[in-house]
Write an enzyme that holds these catalytic residues in place. Sequence first.
Site, PDB file in Angstrom:
ATOM      1  N   GLU A  42       9.020  -3.006   2.449  1.00 10.59           N
ATOM      2  CA  GLU A  42       8.604  -4.331   2.920  1.00 10.59           C
ATOM      3  C   GLU A  42       7.421  -4.701   2.039  1.00 10.59           C
ATOM      4  O   GLU A  42       6.328  -4.173   2.202  1.00 10.59           O
ATOM      5  CB  GLU A  42       8.236  -4.222   4.402  1.00 10.59           C
ATOM      6  CG  GLU A  42       8.344  -5.544   5.112  1.00 10.59           C
ATOM      7  CD  GLU A  42       7.068  -6.335   4.986  1.00 10.59           C
ATOM      8  OE1 GLU A  42       6.981  -7.115   4.003  1.00 10.59           O
ATOM      9  OE2 GLU A  42       6.193  -6.191   5.834  1.00 10.59           O
ATOM     10  N   CYS A  55       1.857 -10.603   4.470  1.00  9.48           N
ATOM     11  CA  CYS A  55       3.015 -10.795   3.590  1.00  9.48           C
ATOM     12  C   CYS A  55       3.767 -12.053   4.001  1.00  9.48           C
ATOM     13  O   CYS A  55       4.315 -12.752   3.156  1.00  9.48           O
ATOM     14  CB  CYS A  55       3.910  -9.569   3.625  1.00  9.48           C
ATOM     15  SG  CYS A  55       4.261  -9.002   5.285  1.00  9.48           S
TER      16      CYS A  55
HETATM   17  P1  NDP Z   1      -1.138  -1.384  -2.015  1.00  6.40           P
HETATM   18  O1  NDP Z   1       0.255  -1.829  -2.039  1.00  6.40           O
HETATM   19  O2  NDP Z   1      -1.695  -0.736  -3.231  1.00  6.40           O
HETATM   20  O3  NDP Z   1      -1.336  -0.374  -0.763  1.00  6.40           O
HETATM   21  C1  NDP Z   1      -0.409  -0.249   0.305  1.00  6.40           C
HETATM   22  C2  NDP Z   1      -0.147   1.225   0.584  1.00  6.40           C
HETATM   23  O4  NDP Z   1       0.534   1.802  -0.537  1.00  6.40           O
HETATM   24  C3  NDP Z   1      -1.424   2.046   0.753  1.00  6.40           C
HETATM   25  O5  NDP Z   1      -1.200   3.066   1.700  1.00  6.40           O
HETATM   26  C4  NDP Z   1      -1.636   2.629  -0.623  1.00  6.40           C
HETATM   27  O6  NDP Z   1      -2.434   3.782  -0.628  1.00  6.40           O
HETATM   28  C5  NDP Z   1      -0.205   2.921  -1.035  1.00  6.40           C
HETATM   29  N1  NDP Z   1      -0.012   3.002  -2.486  1.00  6.40           N
HETATM   30  C6  NDP Z   1      -0.596   2.255  -3.443  1.00  6.40           C
HETATM   31  N2  NDP Z   1      -0.142   2.616  -4.665  1.00  6.40           N
HETATM   32  C7  NDP Z   1       0.744   3.617  -4.478  1.00  6.40           C
HETATM   33  C8  NDP Z   1       1.518   4.426  -5.358  1.00  6.40           C
HETATM   34  N3  NDP Z   1       1.493   4.256  -6.673  1.00  6.40           N
HETATM   35  N4  NDP Z   1       2.312   5.371  -4.816  1.00  6.40           N
HETATM   36  C9  NDP Z   1       2.351   5.545  -3.486  1.00  6.40           C
HETATM   37  N5  NDP Z   1       1.635   4.828  -2.600  1.00  6.40           N
HETATM   38  C10 NDP Z   1       0.846   3.864  -3.076  1.00  6.40           C
HETATM   39  O7  NDP Z   1      -2.058  -2.600  -1.587  1.00  6.40           O
HETATM   40  P2  NDP Z   1      -3.559  -2.981  -1.993  1.00  6.40           P
HETATM   41  O8  NDP Z   1      -4.418  -2.540  -0.886  1.00  6.40           O
HETATM   42  O9  NDP Z   1      -3.997  -2.524  -3.335  1.00  6.40           O
HETATM   43  O10 NDP Z   1      -3.413  -4.567  -2.020  1.00  6.40           O
HETATM   44  C11 NDP Z   1      -3.012  -5.186  -3.238  1.00  6.40           C
HETATM   45  C12 NDP Z   1      -2.030  -6.302  -2.978  1.00  6.40           C
HETATM   46  O11 NDP Z   1      -0.863  -5.784  -2.351  1.00  6.40           O
HETATM   47  C13 NDP Z   1      -2.485  -7.387  -2.034  1.00  6.40           C
HETATM   48  O12 NDP Z   1      -3.333  -8.295  -2.660  1.00  6.40           O
HETATM   49  C14 NDP Z   1      -1.166  -7.962  -1.611  1.00  6.40           C
HETATM   50  O13 NDP Z   1      -0.681  -8.838  -2.605  1.00  6.40           O
HETATM   51  C15 NDP Z   1      -0.269  -6.753  -1.536  1.00  6.40           C
HETATM   52  N6  NDP Z   1      -0.150  -6.231  -0.159  1.00  6.40           N
HETATM   53  C16 NDP Z   1       0.925  -6.579   0.593  1.00  6.40           C
HETATM   54  C17 NDP Z   1       1.021  -6.157   1.898  1.00  6.40           C
HETATM   55  C18 NDP Z   1       2.181  -6.533   2.751  1.00  6.40           C
HETATM   56  O14 NDP Z   1       2.027  -6.638   3.978  1.00  6.40           O
HETATM   57  N7  NDP Z   1       3.373  -6.684   2.202  1.00  6.40           N
HETATM   58  C19 NDP Z   1      -0.016  -5.342   2.529  1.00  6.40           C
HETATM   59  C20 NDP Z   1      -1.092  -4.979   1.642  1.00  6.40           C
HETATM   60  C21 NDP Z   1      -1.137  -5.426   0.361  1.00  6.40           C
HETATM   61  P3  NDP Z   1      -3.993   3.705  -1.061  1.00  6.40           P
HETATM   62  O15 NDP Z   1      -4.662   2.807  -0.081  1.00  6.40           O
HETATM   63  O16 NDP Z   1      -4.435   5.106  -0.971  1.00  6.40           O
HETATM   64  O17 NDP Z   1      -4.016   3.145  -2.457  1.00  6.40           O
END
Ligand code: NDP
Length: 455
Positions: free
Chosen positions: A228, A262
Amino acid sequence: MTIESINPATGEKLEAHAEMPRAAVDDIIGKTHEAFLAWRGTSFEQRAQHLREAAKILRAKSDTWGRLMAREMGKPLRDGIAEAQKCAACCEFFADNAARLLAREPADTEARTSFVTFNPLGVVLAVMPWNFPFWQVFRFAAPALMAGNAAVLKHASNVPGCALAIEQILREAGMPEHLFRTLLIGNAQVDAAIGHPLVRAVTLTGSGPAGSAVARKAGEMLKKTVLELGGSDPYLVLEDADLDLAASVCTKGRLVNGGQSCIAAKRFIVVEPVRREFEQRFVQKMKAARQGDPLDMATEIGPLARHDLRDALHRQVEQSVQRGARCLLGGQVPEGPGAYYPPTVLTDVAKGMPAYDEELFGPVAAVIPVRGEQEAIAVANDSSFGLGAAVITRDLARAERIAAESIEAGCVFVNEAVRSDPRLPFGGVKDSGYGRELSGYGIKEFVNIKTVWVA
Ligand code: NDP
């Protein structure tokens, strides 16, 4: 590495945890699998009792959970309380309906008996984001646990307090020890967790790059994924729209969770005859939103969850303005502490600007003027994303036709802002991901759909 939470309204450090080493993660996954082996033998009613108990705890202490969310990621207290209550309702929905949704399905064949049955898969790894730190987890966990699975949670690194609280709530609700465990790890350890032989599937909510990384590893390991990801939801305002309603729905849709959702409204595709009047009313309503201390019950928008996210959003605004967008409201980083960003309205947004091409994860609206319905639909679909969408018009037959046939998205709402509901499937197409959460579709994502044939 430490997993640390910092209050985005003040910069205060809240808690820090040493990251769990690989051996500890492997040990937890092993114990979670043991818990699964017993849990899969329980009845739906036994599982439901625990989920109903969890719902009670979520409701009874909703103020505590709301404060925790406010402090770790800046969500206004009243929204955090509502989020805890929505989690409770989700637990109750799956407690009440899992047996029906996963009932055996008889098949009409030449066998003496043939049917389809739904068995749990085992330990599911959930990689979750900070924006709805309770809801994103319960939306996955309530159906997955009711289906008989166990789960390990790798929550976003800025919300360890929420991650541990959720584990505690499920324990207090009487769930077996280790059935649901939090892994305090950074994203660099996710590949190893996916590779663990006892992890059977992965679900991720987050950004596209995080989704690709998880899907890549899961693909290599032949493990099922549900993703998602982001969205850039278009809201189409047609010439026969009630413009007061349009301005209210668009403001509500844009400012949900300070714009960090999102399924927040992001692109406002407005037909020319009503564009000026819509802009006026929309700017008024966006301006009226009360921004401030997330712990104040009157606050409608808090700070963004982290300073780096605020700075990235401001760069997208600046680049869009450099490329010809006009700023009707906001657009300046305020003085003072906290990762605040004001409600902002850009207009004359066009292809080639970040506000058109990218997801804006904050309170920034992009108005895109178009000539009429056909162009509105074309612009709505001219996006790499396909999560949600809305159509605002008084002509409901026209709205249904556009919603059902023309928009490339996982859901389309008419005259209302997009939201998730346990009774309906939730998920996207294109770069917004694949698979569905919630409803009968969601609960069947993490089951073995098994055919039984008795000759
Ligand atoms: P991320 O997508 O980086 O983080 C979401 C989750 O994924 C966290 O638990 C994070 O861990 C994990 N994650 C990140 N990179 C990896 C990887 N390479 N492999 C495995 N797991 C990973 O979101 P951000 O906090 O950096 O936000 C950045 C952008 O993402 C936002 O500006 C928005 O555009 C989008 N976003 C979308 C969401 C949604 O509801 N669809 C929710 C949040 C963000 P960790 O925190 O340890 O990096």
